[in-house]
Design a protein around this motif. Structure first.
Motif, mmCIF file in Angstrom:
data_model
loop_
_atom_site.group_PDB
_atom_site.id
_atom_site.type_symbol
_atom_site.label_atom_id
_atom_site.label_comp_id
_atom_site.label_asym_id
_atom_site.label_seq_id
_atom_site.Cartn_x
_atom_site.Cartn_y
_atom_site.Cartn_z
ATOM 1 N N GLY A 41 0.822 -1.208 0.000
ATOM 2 C CA GLY A 41 0.000 0.000 0.000
ATOM 3 C C GLY A 41 0.857 1.258 0.000
ATOM 4 O O GLY A 41 0.549 2.233 -0.706
ATOM 5 N N ASP A 42 1.949 1.223 0.752
ATOM 6 C CA ASP A 42 2.867 2.376 0.792
ATOM 7 C C ASP A 42 3.527 2.590 -0.572
ATOM 8 O O ASP A 42 3.658 3.739 -1.030
ATOM 9 N N ILE A 43 3.930 1.499 -1.218
ATOM 10 C CA ILE A 43 4.567 1.605 -2.541
ATOM 11 C C ILE A 43 3.583 2.148 -3.563
ATOM 12 O O ILE A 43 3.934 2.974 -4.416
ATOM 13 N N ARG A 44 2.338 1.697 -3.482
ATOM 14 C CA ARG A 44 1.328 2.200 -4.424
ATOM 15 C C ARG A 44 1.158 3.715 -4.287
ATOM 16 O O ARG A 44 1.088 4.431 -5.297
ATOM 17 N N ARG A 45 1.079 4.181 -3.073
ATOM 18 C CA ARG A 45 0.927 5.624 -2.867
ATOM 19 C C ARG A 45 2.150 6.383 -3.386
ATOM 20 O O ARG A 45 2.023 7.494 -3.919
ATOM 21 N N THR A 46 3.337 5.797 -3.242
ATOM 22 C CA THR A 46 4.558 6.428 -3.761
ATOM 23 C C THR A 46 4.507 6.539 -5.280
ATOM 24 O O THR A 46 4.883 7.575 -5.865
ATOM 25 N N ILE A 47 4.032 5.480 -5.941
ATOM 26 C CA ILE A 47 3.919 5.490 -7.408
ATOM 27 C C ILE A 47 2.930 6.558 -7.861
ATOM 28 O O ILE A 47 3.195 7.332 -8.790
ATOM 29 N N GLU A 48 1.771 6.602 -7.203
ATOM 30 C CA GLU A 48 0.756 7.585 -7.580
ATOM 31 C C GLU A 48 1.258 9.012 -7.363
ATOM 32 O O GLU A 48 1.006 9.911 -8.179
ATOM 33 N N HIS A 49 1.978 9.223 -6.269
ATOM 34 C CA HIS A 49 2.538 10.546 -5.984
ATOM 35 C C HIS A 49 3.552 10.948 -7.067
ATOM 36 O O HIS A 49 3.596 12.112 -7.484
ATOM 37 N N PHE A 50 4.353 9.972 -7.514
ATOM 38 C CA PHE A 50 5.359 10.266 -8.542
ATOM 39 C C PHE A 50 4.676 10.785 -9.818
ATOM 40 O O PHE A 50 5.111 11.780 -10.395
ATOM 41 N N PHE A 51 3.632 10.119 -10.270
ATOM 42 C CA PHE A 51 2.971 10.538 -11.509
ATOM 43 C C PHE A 51 2.230 11.872 -11.355
ATOM 44 O O PHE A 51 2.035 12.580 -12.334
ATOM 45 N N GLN A 52 1.842 12.167 -10.116
ATOM 46 C CA GLN A 52 1.177 13.460 -9.881
ATOM 47 C C GLN A 52 2.177 14.615 -9.887
ATOM 48 O O GLN A 52 1.863 15.720 -10.356
ATOM 49 N N GLU A 53 3.373 14.383 -9.373
ATOM 50 C CA GLU A 53 4.340 15.454 -9.161
ATOM 51 C C GLU A 53 5.490 15.469 -10.168
ATOM 52 O O GLU A 53 6.304 16.393 -10.162
ATOM 53 N N ASN A 54 5.591 14.468 -11.008
ATOM 54 C CA ASN A 54 6.747 14.345 -11.896
ATOM 55 C C ASN A 54 6.272 14.110 -13.332
ATOM 56 O O ASN A 54 5.339 13.333 -13.555
ATOM 57 N N SER A 55 6.912 14.764 -14.272
ATOM 58 C CA SER A 55 6.524 14.633 -15.677
ATOM 59 C C SER A 55 7.513 13.783 -16.481
ATOM 60 O O SER A 55 7.484 13.794 -17.718
ATOM 61 N N ALA A 56 8.365 13.026 -15.791
ATOM 62 C CA ALA A 56 9.367 12.217 -16.486
ATOM 63 C C ALA A 56 8.721 11.160 -17.382
ATOM 64 O O ALA A 56 9.315 10.737 -18.385
ATOM 65 N N TYR A 57 7.512 10.770 -17.048
ATOM 66 C CA TYR A 57 6.835 9.723 -17.836
ATOM 67 C C TYR A 57 6.461 10.214 -19.230
ATOM 68 O O TYR A 57 6.115 9.418 -20.113
ATOM 69 N N LEU A 58 6.532 11.536 -19.472
ATOM 70 C CA LEU A 58 6.226 12.087 -20.792
ATOM 71 C C LEU A 58 7.390 11.904 -21.764
ATOM 72 O O LEU A 58 7.255 12.181 -22.955
ATOM 73 N N ASN A 59 8.493 11.433 -21.254
ATOM 74 C CA ASN A 59 9.633 11.095 -22.103
ATOM 75 C C ASN A 59 9.348 9.739 -22.758
ATOM 76 O O ASN A 59 9.084 8.762 -22.065
ATOM 77 N N PRO A 60 9.420 9.644 -24.090
ATOM 78 C CA PRO A 60 9.122 8.369 -24.760
ATOM 79 C C PRO A 60 10.001 7.214 -24.294
ATOM 80 O O PRO A 60 9.605 6.053 -24.412
ATOM 81 N N LYS A 61 11.167 7.511 -23.719
ATOM 82 C CA LYS A 61 12.085 6.460 -23.271
ATOM 83 C C LYS A 61 11.960 6.163 -21.783
ATOM 84 O O LYS A 61 12.788 5.443 -21.218
ATOM 85 N N PHE A 62 10.910 6.696 -21.170
ATOM 86 C CA PHE A 62 10.719 6.453 -19.728
ATOM 87 C C PHE A 62 10.553 4.963 -19.479
ATOM 88 O O PHE A 62 9.792 4.272 -20.170
ATOM 89 N N SER A 63 11.239 4.428 -18.467
ATOM 90 C CA SER A 63 11.247 2.988 -18.201
ATOM 91 C C SER A 63 11.010 2.691 -16.729
ATOM 92 O O SER A 63 11.034 3.584 -15.874
ATOM 93 N N LEU A 64 10.828 1.417 -16.459
ATOM 94 C CA LEU A 64 10.635 0.973 -15.078
ATOM 95 C C LEU A 64 11.888 1.248 -14.256
ATOM 96 O O LEU A 64 11.794 1.591 -13.071
#
Length: 354
Positions: A242-265
């Motif tokens: 549950g803690d990890i899930r909240r961390t992931i959701e927070h990352f996508f809310q506060e960070n735009s790195a996922y808009l990079n086409p090469k963004f990876s796990l």
């Protein structure tokens, strides 16, 4: 010696024995399996005696050949009852009385081929082999009606097999009645070639339907070993996931790195300080998706946000896709419709008309 009758009888005897052996090979045999096995052995014995009689005419064999037919009706009835009612019925032994009476009577008479005695055996035998299949069809019919009224489930394959066997017997007996009617004025030629052929065909067809419906033999199913669950031995607790899930959701809310086409796990792992396999476990189990599906859904959310903003309404659709991290127009259109139910063009028209 009639070689054709001997060969035909031998073939039928082997078939009856083979079907009995196949039943014995079944796993977890039930009472009706044992009844069917003995019944096929009776068929095999009947034809074996006829085979042997063609080479050595023994009186006992002659008598058994003429009287064993009385056993088929009772065995058929016992088999059907064992399946439908699933119980034991000691009184079923009463059905074997005609066989015993005519067997003993044949020894008393002496000349079993006396036309009167042959007729006194043949007619009751035809009645027995006609009445019992009719009784079985009635029993199955009543059972089917009960199933339909109480449970719409599909009827057991045994019922189909029993009905097929009953109709086979009735057809065979119909042929016998026609034959008897033709020969009545010229005497009864008992167990001639056509009688043996019909009898062997009866065994063959019964065995065929028994194999078809899995009654005579059903191969043992080899079940694959249960697969080990992917995260069966994971050390993560429910709270930790549950803690990890909240961390992931927070990352996508506060960070735009996922808009990079090469963004990876791996980049998500570096940003959140959480191991790759733990991220995958939480995304799979707790967010019910996969990493790239999650990323694409966030990119589409961002695209919707841009299209809904008045300052970005004139951005081309292809440019919008690249802006949101997609490396091709087709991939952008495919994912946009997947997550919104509309194409980007349709969505833009809807926004413009509102």
């Amino acid at each position: 010696m009639n070689l054709a009758i001997a060969v035909l009888s031998g073939i039928g005897a082997i078939q009856g024995l083979l079907f009995a052996v196949l039943i014995l090979l079944k796993k977890q045999k039930k009472r009706y399996d044992w009844i069917l096995c003995i019944w096929f052995l009776v068929f095999s014995l009947h034809l074996s005696l006829k085979f042997g009689f063609e080479f050595n005419a023994v009186e006992l064999s002659d008598i058994l050949i003429m009287t064993l037919g009385f056993l088929h009706g009772p065995f058929f009835w016992m088999y059907a009852r064992a399946i439908v009612a699933k119980g034991e019925y000691p009184k079923d032994l009463v059905h074997f009385i005609p066989f015993v009476l005519f067997l003993v009577g044949s020894f008393v008479v002496g000349d079993v081929h006396n036309p009167k005695w042959e007729m006194s055996i043949l007619i009751p035998k035809l009645l027995v082999l006609t009445v019992y299949p009719l009784m079985v069809l009635r029993l199955i019919g009543n059972r089917e009606e009960g199933k339909k009224s109480s449970n719409p489930a599909v009827l057991a394959p045994h019922y189909l097999w029993i009905k097929a066997a009953a109709y086979i017997f009735l057809i065979s007996m119909g042929i016998s009645v026609i034959r008897l009617s033709i020969e009545l004025l010229v005497g009864v030629s008992y167990f001639v070639f056509w009688d043996v052929l019909r009898y062997v065909l009866l065994v063959m067809v019964m065995g065929f339907f028994g194999l078809k419906y899995g009654t005579v033999y059903r191969p043992e199913e080899i079940r694959p070993a249960p697969k080990r669950l992917k995260y069966q031995y994971s050390p993560l607790s429910e709270k930790k996931m549950g803690d990890i899930r909240r961390t992931i959701e927070h990352f996508f809310q506060e960070n735009s790195a996922y808009l990079n086409p090469k963004f990876s796990l791996s980049q998500l792992s570096q940003a959140t300080k959480i191991p790759n396999h733990h991220l995958s476990q939480v995304i799979n189990l707790k967010m019910n998706t996969k990493f790239y599906e999650l990323v694409n859904s966030k990119r589409i959310d961002y695209a919707v946000e841009l299209m809904s903003g008045k300052d970005q309404i004139d951005l081309t659709l292809e440019g919008l896709g690249y802006e949101c991290g997609f490396n091709s127009k087709s991939v952008f259109f495919e994912n946009f419709k997947k997550y919104t139910g509309k194409t980007p063009g349709d969505f833009r028209k809807q926004i413009s008309s509102d």
